[in-house]
Design an enzyme around this catalytic site. Structure first.
Site, PDB file in Angstrom:
ATOM      1  N   GLU A 261     -58.973  79.855  59.633  1.00 38.17           N
ATOM      2  CA  GLU A 261     -57.937  78.895  59.239  1.00 38.17           C
ATOM      3  C   GLU A 261     -58.555  77.562  58.790  1.00 38.17           C
ATOM      4  OE1 GLU A 261     -55.116  80.060  58.754  1.00 38.17           O
ATOM      5  OE2 GLU A 261     -55.330  81.907  59.904  1.00 38.17           O
ATOM      6  N   HIS A 264     -59.086  77.785  55.129  1.00 41.28           N
ATOM      7  CA  HIS A 264     -57.839  77.459  54.427  1.00 41.28           C
ATOM      8  C   HIS A 264     -57.631  75.938  54.404  1.00 41.28           C
ATOM      9  CE1 HIS A 264     -56.194  81.412  53.721  1.00 41.28           C
ATOM     10  NE2 HIS A 264     -56.193  81.748  54.990  1.00 41.28           N
TER      11      HIS A 264
END
Length: 491
Positions: A261, A264
């Protein structure tokens, strides 16, 4: 100045979407269960307002006038992205948008309790409504765009990509991936691996995650880390919200989720600030987004040089043990073993999980598969791809993913496309800057600077094919991914 009028209009839309993103994050992390119905209605109303903003009857005239204005290349790209967003919005009536939002919120919220209970029967009626509304939306989009139903949804996540490209691409992957899984597993049979001995207190896991996020350059002035049932990266570029989930017996699950994550998030935080309130300043596609998270999780975090830096951090938070030795971590985090859970899958078997979902969601949207038959198809494909029996295990089978609960059909191919993009970027970066082991050991910031220069700062100013060509020097090609896997796992 019609372009300026359009830009102001879309900036207002961005502010509404900002609120929706934070409310959605709160729904998944902090909202009490009793608030879901009210939140679903609020988000449904907000989705309808955003949709009406995109359907404003004045937009057609503004676009026509803006086409006649003298615009610089950035403004031309911006106009094209605003037009694409407008086109997508005008394809669906507002009442269908609201109905899909409501059905998706209810299904996703129920899934949070139905999945742990292994309750497929309780989930099915909610899912059938989501599928029916998604098919209705796909049919409307397909008729307007001249595409198949599934391609019209794929366009939402990976503009320009089509099933006619994915089918032979995935067939090529299947041709060498399934034998490679067996070859790697055979090689690893004689390689000893020490599993880390828990428990690993959640407080220590969170502290470790924050240390690693700092190592990866995450800007905590514009983001934070929380907990949710399914890890995700949400919010907006100026306020990125990451989540993970913890298991006190397994430090890797949360750690690798955080690293994924963070990839991202770094992309979001690196998007061009001057364009952030407009569609052209957003991420190019979900495949490009996934290429960044996979680059962080796979190319970087499982590289021996990175694991050598991770080893003392693990010892700092959980004490010294033989399992934390760098060479053992390298064997541990590159272990290949077919499993039922996609988010826990290793790098080699992961594409099989994606191709399985692609086969299913494509047939669901094209009407070749009904929701009630999903578990049987799931088990058949798990047997074909990974040799696993999932009969009766809905929790770790067809109920495991959050994506379909809110109608996000067309999303899954982005994961494997991201892996292909990441492998091409790794080769290009290596050609320009040198081996990753040297960069990770000496100056990992150079890696992030390269990604910023070639991917992050471009937002949607370039289409995916051009972005990849400029960054890697070639069009989409699965061969760099094959080379990456064979080098890492077979030497």
């Amino acid at each position: 100045m019609s372009y300026s009028t359009l830009a102001n209009h879309f900036e207002q839309l961005h502010h509404l979407q900002h609120l929706g993103a934070i409310c959605g994050w709160d729904q998944a992390t902090m909202m009490p269960p009793g608030g879901n119905e009210a939140r679903a209605n609020a988000l449904g109303t907000l989705a309808e307002l955003c949709h009406r903003q995109l359907q404003d009857e004045r937009l057609a005239d503004w676009f026509a006038a803006a086409e006649e204005e003298s615009l610089n290349p950035g403004q031309q790209a911006s106009l094209a992205e605003m037009r694409r967003a407008w086109r997508d919005a005008t394809l669906l009536p507002a009442d269908l948008v609201r109905a899909r939002s409501l059905a998706g919120s209810r299904c996703e919220h129920a899934w949070r309790s139905l999945r742990p209970a292994n309750d497929w029967a309780g989930f099915l009626p909610l899912f059938e409504e989501v599928v029916a509304l998604s098919r209705e939306a796909a049919a409307a989009r397909a008729d307007a765009l001249g595409l198949s139903r599934y391609d019209s949804l794929l366009e939402l996540y990976e503009p320009g990509m089509r099933g006619a490209t994915l089918d032979p691409l995935f067939a090529q992957l299947r041709g060498w991936l399934l034998p490679l899984i067996d070859e790697v597993r055979e090689k690893q049979r004689g390689e000893p691996v020490l599993p880390p001995a828990g428990p690993f207190p959640i407080a220590g896991q969170k502290a470790l995650g924050l240390d690693v996020m700092n190592l990866l350059g995450f800007d905590f002035n514009h983001g934070r880390l929380d907990v949710s049932v399914h890890p995700f990266c949400g919010g907006v570029s100026e306020d990125v919200r990451l989540t993970t989930r913890y298991d006190e017996q397994d430090v890797a699950q949360a750690l690798m989720g955080i690293i994924h994550e963070t990839g991202h998030a770094r992309y979001e935080q690196g998007l061009p600030a001057a364009w952030r309130a407009l569609p052209v300043g957003q991420a190019r596609s979900m495949g490009v987004h996934e290429s960044q998270s996979l680059f962080f999780e796979m190319q970087l975090a499982r590289h021996p040089a990175f694991l050598a830096r991770l080893s003392p951090l693990l010892e700092r938070h959980f004490g010294s043990q033989p399992a934390f030795a760098p060479d053992n971590l390298a064997r541990l985090y590159t272990r290949v073993e077919p499993g039922r859970i996609r988010v826990d899958a290793d790098e080699v078997t992961y594409p099989a999980h994606v191709m399985l979902r692609y086969d299913i969601e494509r047939d669901l949207m094209e009407g070749r598969l009904e929701p009630r038959h999903l578990p049987e198809r799931w088990d058949q494909l798990m047997q074909d791809y990974l040799g696993l029996d999932t009969r009766g295990d809905y929790r770790n089978g067809c109920l495991q993913d959050i994506h379909w609960t809110d109608g996000s059909f067309g999303y899954f191919p982005s994961y494997t496309l991201g892996a292909l993009y990441a492998a091409q970027l790794e080769e290009a970066l290596g050609r320009q800057l040198g081996p990753l082991d040297d960069l990770i050991g000496q100056d990992p910031g150079a890696i992030f600077d390269w990604l910023d220069q070639h991917i992050w700062r471009h937002g949607s100013l370039l289409d995916t094919a051009e972005l990849l060509r400029r960054a890697s020097g070639q069009a989409l090609d699965p061969e760099p991914f094959r080379r990456h896997l064979r080098q890492r796992y077979l030497g």
